[in-house]
Write a protein that holds these residues in place. Structure first.
Motif, PDB file in Angstrom:
ATOM      1  N   MET A  43       0.841  -1.360  -0.073  1.00  0.00           N
ATOM      2  CA  MET A  43       0.012   0.101   0.114  1.00  0.00           C
ATOM      3  C   MET A  43       0.835   1.168  -0.182  1.00  0.00           C
ATOM      4  O   MET A  43       0.578   2.386  -0.831  1.00  0.00           O
ATOM      5  N   GLN A  44       1.811   1.246   0.649  1.00  0.00           N
ATOM      6  CA  GLN A  44       2.700   2.285   0.698  1.00  0.00           C
ATOM      7  C   GLN A  44       3.501   2.522  -0.401  1.00  0.00           C
ATOM      8  O   GLN A  44       3.459   3.633  -0.961  1.00  0.00           O
ATOM      9  N   TRP A  45       3.890   1.576  -1.151  1.00  0.00           N
ATOM     10  CA  TRP A  45       4.544   1.702  -2.553  1.00  0.00           C
ATOM     11  C   TRP A  45       3.373   2.398  -3.572  1.00  0.00           C
ATOM     12  O   TRP A  45       3.671   3.431  -4.371  1.00  0.00           O
ATOM     13  N   ALA A  46       2.114   1.782  -3.409  1.00  0.00           N
ATOM     14  CA  ALA A  46       1.317   2.085  -4.393  1.00  0.00           C
ATOM     15  C   ALA A  46       0.967   3.624  -4.339  1.00  0.00           C
ATOM     16  O   ALA A  46       1.001   4.377  -5.301  1.00  0.00           O
ATOM     17  N   ILE A  47       0.996   4.052  -2.915  1.00  0.00           N
ATOM     18  CA  ILE A  47       0.444   5.661  -2.434  1.00  0.00           C
ATOM     19  C   ILE A  47       1.641   6.461  -3.020  1.00  0.00           C
ATOM     20  O   ILE A  47       1.657   7.521  -3.803  1.00  0.00           O
ATOM     21  N   THR A  48       2.865   6.051  -2.778  1.00  0.00           N
ATOM     22  CA  THR A  48       4.040   6.713  -3.231  1.00  0.00           C
ATOM     23  C   THR A  48       4.076   6.859  -4.771  1.00  0.00           C
ATOM     24  O   THR A  48       4.363   7.937  -5.082  1.00  0.00           O
ATOM     25  N   PHE A  49       3.736   6.042  -5.500  1.00  0.00           N
ATOM     26  CA  PHE A  49       3.781   5.745  -6.956  1.00  0.00           C
ATOM     27  C   PHE A  49       2.709   6.707  -7.462  1.00  0.00           C
ATOM     28  O   PHE A  49       3.036   7.749  -8.270  1.00  0.00           O
ATOM     29  N   TYR A  50       1.584   6.631  -6.871  1.00  0.00           N
ATOM     30  CA  TYR A  50       0.678   7.755  -7.200  1.00  0.00           C
ATOM     31  C   TYR A  50       0.839   9.130  -6.751  1.00  0.00           C
ATOM     32  O   TYR A  50       0.915   9.955  -7.957  1.00  0.00           O
ATOM     33  N   VAL A  51       1.453   9.629  -5.829  1.00  0.00           N
ATOM     34  CA  VAL A  51       1.927  10.689  -5.301  1.00  0.00           C
ATOM     35  C   VAL A  51       3.002  11.331  -6.405  1.00  0.00           C
ATOM     36  O   VAL A  51       2.980  12.427  -6.876  1.00  0.00           O
ATOM     37  N   ASP A  52       3.965  10.534  -6.589  1.00  0.00           N
ATOM     38  CA  ASP A  52       5.174  11.113  -7.551  1.00  0.00           C
ATOM     39  C   ASP A  52       4.665  11.191  -9.022  1.00  0.00           C
ATOM     40  O   ASP A  52       4.933  12.078  -9.772  1.00  0.00           O
ATOM     41  N   THR A  53       3.524  10.256  -9.519  1.00  0.00           N
ATOM     42  CA  THR A  53       3.070  10.551 -10.741  1.00  0.00           C
ATOM     43  C   THR A  53       2.324  11.767 -11.020  1.00  0.00           C
ATOM     44  O   THR A  53       2.591  12.462 -11.891  1.00  0.00           O
ATOM     45  N   MET A  54       1.674  12.114 -10.017  1.00  0.00           N
ATOM     46  CA  MET A  54       0.894  13.407  -9.768  1.00  0.00           C
ATOM     47  C   MET A  54       1.984  14.652  -9.803  1.00  0.00           C
ATOM     48  O   MET A  54       1.890  15.610 -10.260  1.00  0.00           O
ATOM     49  N   ARG A  55       3.130  14.515  -9.307  1.00  0.00           N
ATOM     50  CA  ARG A  55       4.220  15.523  -9.288  1.00  0.00           C
ATOM     51  C   ARG A  55       4.893  15.500 -10.755  1.00  0.00           C
ATOM     52  O   ARG A  55       5.608  16.618 -10.681  1.00  0.00           O
ATOM     53  N   SER A  56       4.524  14.487 -11.462  1.00  0.00           N
ATOM     54  CA  SER A  56       5.413  14.517 -12.698  1.00  0.00           C
ATOM     55  C   SER A  56       4.482  15.001 -13.713  1.00  0.00           C
ATOM     56  O   SER A  56       4.908  15.316 -14.880  1.00  0.00           O
ATOM     57  N   ILE A  57       3.218  15.025 -13.764  1.00  0.00           N
ATOM     58  CA  ILE A  57       2.211  15.482 -14.752  1.00  0.00           C
ATOM     59  C   ILE A  57       1.438  16.822 -14.485  1.00  0.00           C
ATOM     60  O   ILE A  57       1.026  17.112 -13.404  1.00  0.00           O
ATOM     61  N   PRO A  58       1.374  17.503 -15.520  1.00  0.00           N
ATOM     62  CA  PRO A  58       0.775  18.804 -15.373  1.00  0.00           C
ATOM     63  C   PRO A  58      -0.701  18.712 -14.946  1.00  0.00           C
ATOM     64  O   PRO A  58      -1.423  17.852 -15.564  1.00  0.00           O
ATOM     65  N   VAL A  59      -1.299  19.345 -14.217  1.00  0.00           N
ATOM     66  CA  VAL A  59      -2.806  19.558 -13.587  1.00  0.00           C
ATOM     67  C   VAL A  59      -3.531  19.603 -15.077  1.00  0.00           C
ATOM     68  O   VAL A  59      -4.624  18.938 -15.170  1.00  0.00           O
ATOM     69  N   LEU A  60      -3.022  20.400 -15.915  1.00  0.00           N
ATOM     70  CA  LEU A  60      -3.847  20.728 -17.368  1.00  0.00           C
ATOM     71  C   LEU A  60      -3.828  19.306 -18.040  1.00  0.00           C
ATOM     72  O   LEU A  60      -5.077  19.205 -18.441  1.00  0.00           O
ATOM     73  N   VAL A  61      -3.111  18.700 -17.971  1.00  0.00           N
ATOM     74  CA  VAL A  61      -3.029  17.241 -18.595  1.00  0.00           C
ATOM     75  C   VAL A  61      -4.046  16.467 -17.688  1.00  0.00           C
ATOM     76  O   VAL A  61      -4.796  15.655 -18.584  1.00  0.00           O
ATOM     77  N   VAL A  62      -3.990  16.453 -16.626  1.00  0.00           N
ATOM     78  CA  VAL A  62      -5.145  15.719 -15.888  1.00  0.00           C
ATOM     79  C   VAL A  62      -6.599  16.053 -16.290  1.00  0.00           C
ATOM     80  O   VAL A  62      -7.082  15.324 -16.429  1.00  0.00           O
ATOM     81  N   ILE A  63      -6.643  17.336 -16.044  1.00  0.00           N
ATOM     82  CA  ILE A  63      -7.974  17.883 -16.264  1.00  0.00           C
ATOM     83  C   ILE A  63      -8.330  17.384 -17.950  1.00  0.00           C
ATOM     84  O   ILE A  63      -9.384  16.911 -18.074  1.00  0.00           O
ATOM     85  N   VAL A  64      -7.436  17.599 -18.704  1.00  0.00           N
ATOM     86  CA  VAL A  64      -7.907  17.478 -20.167  1.00  0.00           C
ATOM     87  C   VAL A  64      -8.122  15.919 -20.548  1.00  0.00           C
ATOM     88  O   VAL A  64      -9.039  15.413 -20.979  1.00  0.00           O
ATOM     89  N   TRP A  65      -7.222  15.081 -19.721  1.00  0.00           N
ATOM     90  CA  TRP A  65      -7.424  13.547 -19.903  1.00  0.00           C
ATOM     91  C   TRP A  65      -8.855  13.055 -19.179  1.00  0.00           C
ATOM     92  O   TRP A  65      -9.750  12.434 -19.768  1.00  0.00           O
ATOM     93  N   ILE A  66      -9.309  13.654 -18.004  1.00  0.00           N
ATOM     94  CA  ILE A  66     -10.306  13.101 -17.250  1.00  0.00           C
ATOM     95  C   ILE A  66     -11.603  13.791 -18.013  1.00  0.00           C
ATOM     96  O   ILE A  66     -12.501  12.872 -18.144  1.00  0.00           O
TER      97      ILE A  66
END
Lengths: 257, 219, 222
Positions: free
Chosen positions: C52-75
């Motif tokens: 669980m710790q690894w999964a959460i870390t991966f999620y956090v680091d992924t969000m640190r690498s992708i612009p919020v614009l990209v997330v908004i457009v993708w969703i």
């Protein structure tokens, strides 16, 4: 040390340091109220008194770090200048040791001692470091030369700080409560270094709460209270036969009968 | 649902150019915003009230408005205010520099302020000048505190360059969004864009963690 | 310097004011959702099982690498293709910003929780509390106060991120300002006005959080 009469032995010489009608206040609080004092070459003078009595404020004003509001400091016959570039020339002739050591954390013990001569006196780096090594040996820390302050105990840090002050070959050493921030077990090592310096005949002005040290090492003791000098005299007088009632009370509070 | 990932491969050249532009924008912005941030920080701590106030206003203004608005404002308003016609790239760069300099100014100021006053006194007591104290004692210590924050700002900046896509600067997101609207391969292109950002950003995020650990201040 | 003509702003003040309302609503909802999710994931990041710790870390680091614009457009554009369900822009933006901001909150919660001395947990356990009780009653309340300044800056990031939702035409203030600027051909007045509005929204936010923190900081000491 004379053991018969309370005469100031060094007083025949020309004063090294004089305070004349010094005043300072912080807002409504008067920290120093018209203080005049004299310090002669070769003397060890201790400033004692309760916290907030003005003794540290007086010491910090001596080299202009915390300038006074009124009056003047006379060092070696010259009034302490106000202009930054001039006051610097005086500061390099006074060594200062701080309560919290204030070693530079990004430099090793050796670099801490050498930095003054290198930056201020333009001493050659190799020469300054060689001299620094000698000074570290003198305070008993030659083996810690390459350690960073974070890896030294409080007592060791303060001894490095003393070596740093000595590196400038100062004519007077100013100590601002040098043992107040130390663990009890390391106070002794710092005091014995200071005792050795006193025995060399160095002029030292020491703000301290270590009464037995003051009794043993000082040539002259000055008691402060509320920004004024309560009493001054040789240690045997101050500690054995104070002439002022408040001095007795202050020493009594410290368990000094 | 049929997916056709070949669209990503077909456009690899364009995407690579976009990615390169993203990197160029990041590097140039930081290259300009670090010296500007230092100047602003020194203005802020200077004795002249006017300079300090000017710096404070600049910093507070640009930290407290969205970057996308600075981008639009630069694009539409700068040409009205000054007679020079800037390219979209230059305009985007100006907007990014304005914003990041404000952040850097705060970083540098905080770094300098984090060094205790006693350290300055110790240097002055040795007879050093204010300049020597700054150079020998304050700045080296401040640097250790500043670097990790600059690294974090760098990662944010890398992501924020995507916002200049709204004024058609050809960086990664603009390129990807263009291909999407021409090819109608929406899911493929948007996912490719996210993955490319991830591949570039993830190592940077990890590197900034490493810098943070390495420079952690011990006292 | 050209003259300032404020008529387009006056004429559409209601249109702009409701935009500010949407900006505030979107910010508050995203922030609230991120705080809840971020606290849960932050606690999981520290106390959860390794995977669980690894999964959460991966999620956090992924969000640190992708612009919020990209997330908004993708969703907004990609999720409907993938799932067949499409959301209105407001909800897409809410989901995207929450996903992005939650990652920041996780990091803040982690740092806050880790800053609480172990002795505090042991003291709680020694009283016979369960781990969840220790976390809820002892760790989180102390960590919360230390986290306040960081949470404050995340709130200001959230408000700024909502402006990016204008790219998927969420009717928030940035989008409305763009619309008015385009229709009136007076971008200088409208965008300068927008700067003032955002500043008035963001500056007090950061200041208020600083103020609250200074009032409460003594509670966080240990």
């Amino acid at each position: 040390m004379t053991d018969t009469s309370p005469i100031r032995r060094a007083a025949t010489q020309r004063p090294l340091l004089e305070y004349k009608h010094v005043r300072k206040s912080f807002g409504a609080f008067t920290a120093l109220d018209d203080i005049s004092l004299t310090i002669y070459p070769g003397e060890v003078v201790c400033f004692i008194g309760p916290s907030g009595s003005g003794k540290s404020t007086l010491l910090r004003g001596t080299n202009g770090l915390d300038p006074f509001d009124g009056g003047e400091v006379i060092f070696d016959g010259l009034v302490l200048p106000r202009k930054p570039s001039d006051v610097r020339k005086v500061r390099r002739r006074m060594g200062m040791v701080f309560q919290n050591f204030e070693l530079f954390p990004h430099k090793t013990a050796l670099q801490n001692v050498a930095i003054g001569p290198i930056t201020v006196l333009n001493t050659d780096k190799a020469e300054a470091e060689q001299q620094a090594m000698t000074l570290l040996a003198k305070v008993g820390l030659a083996d810690k030369a390459d350690n960073y302050p974070v890896n030294l105990s409080g007592g060791q840090q303060q001894r490095v700080a003393i070596a740093r002050a000595l590196a400038m070959q100062p004519e007077v050493l100013l100590f601002d409560e040098p043992t107040s921030a130390l663990d009890p077990e390391t106070i002794g090592e710092v005091l014995s270094v200071m005792k050795a310096l006193a025995d060399e005949g160095r002029t030292m002005v020491i703000v301290t709460h270590e009464m037995s040290f003051a009794r043993r090492v000082a040539d002259w003791v000055i008691v402060f209270e509320r920004g004024k000098v309560l009493e001054e005299g040789p240690p045997e007088q101050i500690f054995e036969a104070p002439t002022v009632e408040r001095t007795k009370e202050f020493l009594g509070h410290l368990g000094w009968a | 649902m049929t997916l056709d990932w070949s669209i990503v491969w077909l456009n690899k050249g364009l995407l690579a150019e976009g990615a390169l532009m993203t990197i160029v924008l990041t590097v140039l912005t930081m290259g300009l915003a670090v010296p500007l941030g230092i100047v602003l920080a020194f203005m802020r701590i200077s004795k002249w009230r006017g300079l300090a106030l000017l710096s404070q206003c600049f910093v507070e203004l640009f930290r407290n408005i969205p970057l996308i608005l600075i981008v639009y404002w630069s694009f539409y308003v700068i040409p009205i205010l000054v007679p020079v016609q800037f390219s979209a790239f230059t305009t985007g760069l100006i907007a990014l520099v304005l914003c990041v300099s404000a952040y850097n100014a705060e970083t540098f100021r905080a770094g300098i302020n984090s060094v205790r006053a006693g350290q300055t006194n110790a240097g002055l007591a040795l007879g050093m000048s204010q300049f020597q104290v700054m150079k020998e004692i304050i700045l080296p210590q401040a640097a250790r505190r500043v670097l990790p924050i600059l690294a974090t700002t760098w990662v944010s900046l890398f992501k924020d360059t995507s916002l200049v896509s709204v004024i058609a600067v050809g960086e990664l997101s603009h390129v990807a969004l263009q291909i999407r609207s021409q090819s109608f391969r929406v899911l493929e292109m948007l996912t490719a864009m996210a993955v490319i950002y991830w591949m570039m950003g993830y190592p940077q995020a990890k590197l900034s963690d490493w810098i943070r650990k390495k420079f952690e201040v011990k006292e | 310097m050209p003259d300032f003509d404020l008529t387009p702003i006056m004429d559409s003040w209601q249109f702009l004011a409701t935009g500010v309302g949407v900006t505030i609503l979107l910010s508050l909802l995203s922030m609230a959702a991120s705080l809840v999710l971020g606290t849960l994931l932050g606690v999981g990041r520290v106390y959860g099982p390794r995977p669980m710790q690894w999964a959460i870390t991966f999620y956090v680091d992924t969000m640190r690498s992708i612009p919020v614009l990209v997330v908004i457009v993708w969703i907004y554009f990609a999720v409907p293709i993938l799932t067949g369900i499409s959301f209105p822009p407001f909800w897409s933006a809410l989901i995207a910003i929450t996903i992005h901001i939650t990652a920041s909150v996780v990091e803040i919660v982690r740092a806050g929780v880790e800053s609480i001395r172990e002795g505090q947990c042991r003291a709680g356990l020694a009283l016979g509390m369960s781990w969840p009780q220790v976390i809820i009653n002892i760790v989180l309340p102390q960590a919360a106060i230390r986290m306040l300044p960081a949470i404050g800056s995340v709130l200001s990031v959230t408000i700024k991120d909502t402006a990016i939702a204008s790219v998927i035409a969420v009717p928030e203030f940035m989008k409305r300002a763009e619309t008015v600027a385009a229709q009136s051909y007076q971008p200088m007045e409208v965008f300068t006005f927008a700067i003032i509005v955002y500043f008035l929204l963001l500056f007090p936010t950061t200041r208020t959080v600083d103020f609250i923190y200074r009032r409460l900081s003594h509670l966080g000491r240990s």
